[in-house]
Design a protein around this motif. Structure first.
Motif, PDB file in Angstrom:
ATOM      1  N   MET A 235       0.858  -1.177   0.000  1.00  0.00           N
ATOM      2  CA  MET A 235       0.000   0.000   0.000  1.00  0.00           C
ATOM      3  C   MET A 235       0.896   1.230   0.000  1.00  0.00           C
ATOM      4  N   PRO A 236       0.632   2.223  -0.876  1.00  0.00           N
ATOM      5  CA  PRO A 236       1.516   3.402  -0.938  1.00  0.00           C
ATOM      6  C   PRO A 236       1.426   4.254   0.329  1.00  0.00           C
ATOM      7  N   ILE A 237       2.531   4.915   0.654  1.00  0.00           N
ATOM      8  CA  ILE A 237       2.553   5.799   1.823  1.00  0.00           C
ATOM      9  C   ILE A 237       1.591   6.957   1.612  1.00  0.00           C
ATOM     10  N   GLN A 238       1.604   7.511   0.380  1.00  0.00           N
ATOM     11  CA  GLN A 238       0.710   8.626   0.039  1.00  0.00           C
ATOM     12  C   GLN A 238      -0.358   8.105  -0.919  1.00  0.00           C
ATOM     13  N   PRO A 239      -1.589   7.855  -0.440  1.00  0.00           N
ATOM     14  CA  PRO A 239      -2.629   7.297  -1.319  1.00  0.00           C
ATOM     15  C   PRO A 239      -2.937   8.208  -2.503  1.00  0.00           C
ATOM     16  N   LEU A 240      -3.317   7.599  -3.620  1.00  0.00           N
ATOM     17  CA  LEU A 240      -3.709   8.358  -4.804  1.00  0.00           C
ATOM     18  C   LEU A 240      -5.118   8.931  -4.621  1.00  0.00           C
ATOM     19  N   LEU A 241      -5.363  10.075  -5.271  1.00  0.00           N
ATOM     20  CA  LEU A 241      -6.676  10.719  -5.226  1.00  0.00           C
ATOM     21  C   LEU A 241      -7.295  10.710  -6.617  1.00  0.00           C
ATOM     22  N   ALA A 242      -8.622  10.634  -6.675  1.00  0.00           N
ATOM     23  CA  ALA A 242      -9.304  10.568  -7.960  1.00  0.00           C
ATOM     24  C   ALA A 242      -9.159  11.862  -8.761  1.00  0.00           C
ATOM     25  N   LYS A 243      -9.122  13.023  -8.098  1.00  0.00           N
ATOM     26  CA  LYS A 243      -9.021  14.337  -8.729  1.00  0.00           C
ATOM     27  C   LYS A 243     -10.250  14.647  -9.590  1.00  0.00           C
ATOM     28  N   ALA A 244     -10.280  15.879 -10.093  1.00  0.00           N
ATOM     29  CA  ALA A 244     -11.433  16.330 -10.872  1.00  0.00           C
ATOM     30  C   ALA A 244     -11.399  15.751 -12.279  1.00  0.00           C
ATOM     31  N   ASP A 245     -12.588  15.553 -12.844  1.00  0.00           N
ATOM     32  CA  ASP A 245     -12.708  15.003 -14.189  1.00  0.00           C
ATOM     33  C   ASP A 245     -12.969  16.106 -15.210  1.00  0.00           C
ATOM     34  N   ALA A 246     -12.405  15.940 -16.380  1.00  0.00           N
ATOM     35  CA  ALA A 246     -12.746  16.809 -17.500  1.00  0.00           C
ATOM     36  C   ALA A 246     -14.006  16.275 -18.163  1.00  0.00           C
ATOM     37  N   SER A 247     -14.585  17.057 -19.058  1.00  0.00           N
ATOM     38  CA  SER A 247     -15.785  16.638 -19.760  1.00  0.00           C
ATOM     39  C   SER A 247     -15.519  15.373 -20.561  1.00  0.00           C
ATOM     40  N   GLY A 248     -16.424  14.406 -20.474  1.00  0.00           N
ATOM     41  CA  GLY A 248     -16.276  13.162 -21.224  1.00  0.00           C
ATOM     42  C   GLY A 248     -15.304  12.190 -20.602  1.00  0.00           C
ATOM     43  N   GLU A 249     -14.901  12.420 -19.333  1.00  0.00           N
ATOM     44  CA  GLU A 249     -13.947  11.539 -18.672  1.00  0.00           C
ATOM     45  C   GLU A 249     -14.484  11.104 -17.318  1.00  0.00           C
ATOM     46  N   LEU A 250     -13.986   9.967 -16.862  1.00  0.00           N
ATOM     47  CA  LEU A 250     -14.284   9.479 -15.520  1.00  0.00           C
ATOM     48  C   LEU A 250     -13.001   8.891 -14.952  1.00  0.00           C
ATOM     49  N   THR A 251     -12.519   9.459 -13.848  1.00  0.00           N
ATOM     50  CA  THR A 251     -11.291   8.992 -13.222  1.00  0.00           C
ATOM     51  C   THR A 251     -11.632   8.196 -11.970  1.00  0.00           C
ATOM     52  N   ILE A 252     -11.028   7.031 -11.835  1.00  0.00           N
ATOM     53  CA  ILE A 252     -11.248   6.206 -10.646  1.00  0.00           C
ATOM     54  C   ILE A 252      -9.903   5.791 -10.066  1.00  0.00           C
ATOM     55  N   VAL A 253      -9.896   5.518  -8.771  1.00  0.00           N
ATOM     56  CA  VAL A 253      -8.712   5.008  -8.079  1.00  0.00           C
ATOM     57  C   VAL A 253      -9.039   3.607  -7.571  1.00  0.00           C
ATOM     58  N   VAL A 254      -8.171   2.671  -7.861  1.00  0.00           N
ATOM     59  CA  VAL A 254      -8.387   1.278  -7.464  1.00  0.00           C
ATOM     60  C   VAL A 254      -7.239   0.816  -6.584  1.00  0.00           C
ATOM     61  N   SER A 255      -7.551   0.229  -5.445  1.00  0.00           N
ATOM     62  CA  SER A 255      -6.565  -0.361  -4.536  1.00  0.00           C
ATOM     63  C   SER A 255      -6.583  -1.888  -4.682  1.00  0.00           C
ATOM     64  N   GLY A 256      -5.568  -2.533  -4.141  1.00  0.00           N
ATOM     65  CA  GLY A 256      -5.514  -3.996  -4.185  1.00  0.00           C
ATOM     66  C   GLY A 256      -4.876  -4.575  -5.422  1.00  0.00           C
ATOM     67  N   LEU A 257      -4.149  -3.745  -6.181  1.00  0.00           N
ATOM     68  CA  LEU A 257      -3.449  -4.237  -7.382  1.00  0.00           C
ATOM     69  C   LEU A 257      -2.070  -4.742  -6.964  1.00  0.00           C
ATOM     70  N   HIS A 258      -2.049  -5.907  -6.357  1.00  0.00           N
ATOM     71  CA  HIS A 258      -0.816  -6.404  -5.746  1.00  0.00           C
ATOM     72  C   HIS A 258       0.186  -6.925  -6.768  1.00  0.00           C
ATOM     73  N   ARG A 259      -0.301  -7.372  -7.936  1.00  0.00           N
ATOM     74  CA  ARG A 259       0.597  -7.909  -8.959  1.00  0.00           C
ATOM     75  C   ARG A 259       0.339  -7.205 -10.288  1.00  0.00           C
ATOM     76  N   TYR A 260       1.314  -7.316 -11.175  1.00  0.00           N
ATOM     77  CA  TYR A 260       1.143  -6.739 -12.513  1.00  0.00           C
ATOM     78  C   TYR A 260      -0.065  -7.356 -13.201  1.00  0.00           C
ATOM     79  N   ALA A 261      -0.289  -8.650 -12.982  1.00  0.00           N
ATOM     80  CA  ALA A 261      -1.418  -9.328 -13.610  1.00  0.00           C
ATOM     81  C   ALA A 261      -2.736  -8.706 -13.181  1.00  0.00           C
ATOM     82  N   ASP A 262      -2.828  -8.220 -11.929  1.00  0.00           N
ATOM     83  CA  ASP A 262      -4.057  -7.577 -11.466  1.00  0.00           C
ATOM     84  C   ASP A 262      -4.369  -6.343 -12.307  1.00  0.00           C
TER      85      ASP A 262
END
Length: 328
Positions: A235-262
C-alpha cells in the motif's frame, strides 16, 4: 556403407526443424486474412512455450489485444511467416506466473502404420505438424533388416521396437497405428521399459497436429522454467486521489493491485464496459492505480456498470478495491 550414409542424411534432415527458433512461425497454407494469420501464429507460439497452458490464461487475450507489441517482423516467403519478440513474450508469461520452456525438442523416431502399411517418410500433414511444434521427426527405412525383427502388427511390443530403433540413435520413438476411424499411439524412451505416454487418435485433419501438441506439452512439463515470485506491491505511503474530471472523462482510483497481472486483468474488464470508449492508466503507486475512462455518454451509467464487475468493490466516491485476481 550406403545404408550408414542414408541414415546420416536422414538425421541431418530431421535436425532442420530443431534449428528454427521457437519464436518463428510459418503457416503454409496461411489463412486468407493477415489479421487471422497473425492471431493464429501468436497462439501457436504461446502454445509451444507453455504446452497449451496459455489457452486457459488471460495472457492469450492480452497478446491478441496488443499484437504489434509482440510481433517483431514478418519475413517474406511461402505462406505466412512471423518472428515474435522473445523479451516481450517472456515478460508477459512471467507476469502471469506461467511456466514455459525454451528447450529444444528432441528428435523422435516415428514408426507409422497406416491402414496396416508401413510408412518411411513424412507426408505433408506430418511435416506441417512437426514444424508447428518444432519437433524434429526421424523416419525409419523399414527395410529387410527391420522387417526381420519388427512387423507392423507388433508396433506396440516394446522389445522388438527397441531393437529396431537402436541403429537410428534417437532417444525417443513414437509408435503410431492409424486408420480412417482414428488409431492409437505410444511414446517410448531409450531409458525406460514402459511407454512414457500413450493415447488414442481421433479421426480428422488435425489429428496429427493434436498429437504433436501433446508431445510438446510433455517436453514443456519436463523442462519448464518458472520465474521467481515477486513480492506483492505494498500500500503506498501517500494514497492516490481521484481528482477532478474533464468533460467526457471518468477517473477512478483502485486499490488492491498487488501484482502486474491484477492491473492487466482490471484494465481488460474496464475496456469491456458498455459506455467506455478507452481506458488509460494515469499513474500508479504501490498497490494503487488511477485509471481515466473515456465516457462519451452517461457517467452515471458507467459508475453503475463498475459495480457489476466481479472482484471490484466500491470503497468511496470513485474509489474501488480489486480482488478479481482470485476469480480469474
Amino acid at each position: 556403407m550406403l545404408k550408414n550414409l542414408f541414415l546420416t542424411t536422414l538425421l541431418l534432415c530431421s535436425a532442420t526443424v530443431s534449428a528454427e527458433s521457437v519464436f518463428e512461425v510459418n503457416l503454409d497454407p496461411a489463412p486468407y486474412s493477415r489479421t487471422e494469420a497473425r492471431v493464429q501464429a501468436m497462439e501457436l507460439v504461446l502454445n509451444r512455450l507453455t504446452g497449451g497452458r496459455a489457452q486457459d490464461s488471460w495472457v492469450q487475450d492480452e497478446a491478441r489485444r496488443d499484437l504489434s507489441r509482440y510481433l517483431q517482423s514478418e519475413p517474406t516467403g511461402p505462406g505466412y511467416n512471423a518472428v515474435f519478440n522473445e523479451e516481450e513474450l517472456l515478460a508477459l508469461l512471467k507476469s502471469a506466473e506461467l511456466p514455459f520452456s525454451l528447450t529444444s525438442r528432441p528428435t523422435v523416431l516415428v514408426w507409422l502404420s497406416e491402414e496396416g502399411r508401413s510408412r518411411n517418410e513424412a507426408s505433408r500433414v506430418w511435416r506441417r505438424a512437426s514444424s508447428a511444434y518444432q519437433i524434429p521427426l526421424l523416419w525409419p527405412l523399414w527395410d529387410l533388416e527391420e522387417h526381420m525383427t519388427l512387423d507392423t502388427r507388433d508396433l506396440f511390443d516394446a522389445k522388438p521396437l527397441r531393437e529396431a530403433s537402436r541403429r537410428y540413435g534417437a532417444n525417443y520413438w513414437l509408435a503410431v497405428e492409424q486408420d480412417a476411424t482414428g488409431g492409437r499411439w505410444q511414446l517410448f524412451g531409450s531409458a525406460q521399459e514402459q511407454p512414457l505416454l500413450q493415447g488414442r487418435l481421433a479421426s480428422g485433419a488435425d489429428t496429427v497436429t493434436g498429437l504433436m501438441a501433446r508431445l510438446n506439452r510433455y517436453w514443456v512439463e519436463k523442462n519448464e522454467q518458472r520465474s521467481a515470485l515477486r513480492p506483492d506491491n505494498p500500500m503506498p505511503i501517500q494514497p492516490l486521489l481521484a481528482k477532478a474530471d474533464a468533460s467526457g472523462e471518468l477517473t477512478i482510483v483502485v486499490s488492491g493491485l498487488h501484482r502486474y497481472a491484477d492491473s492487466v486483468l482490471l484494465e481488460r474488464k474496464l475496456r469491456q464496459l458498455d459506455g467506455v470508449g478507452a481506458v488509460y492508466v494515469v499513474d500508479s503507486a504501490g498497490s494503487q492505480g488511477r485509471y481515466r475512462l473515456s465516457v462519451p455518454g452517461s457517467r452515471a451509467a458507467v459508475l453503475q456498470a463498475l459495480t457489476t464487475i466481479t472482484g471490484l468493490a466500491v470503497t468511496g466516491e470513485r474509489e474501488f478495491s480489486w480482488a478479481g485476481g482470485q476469480h480469474d
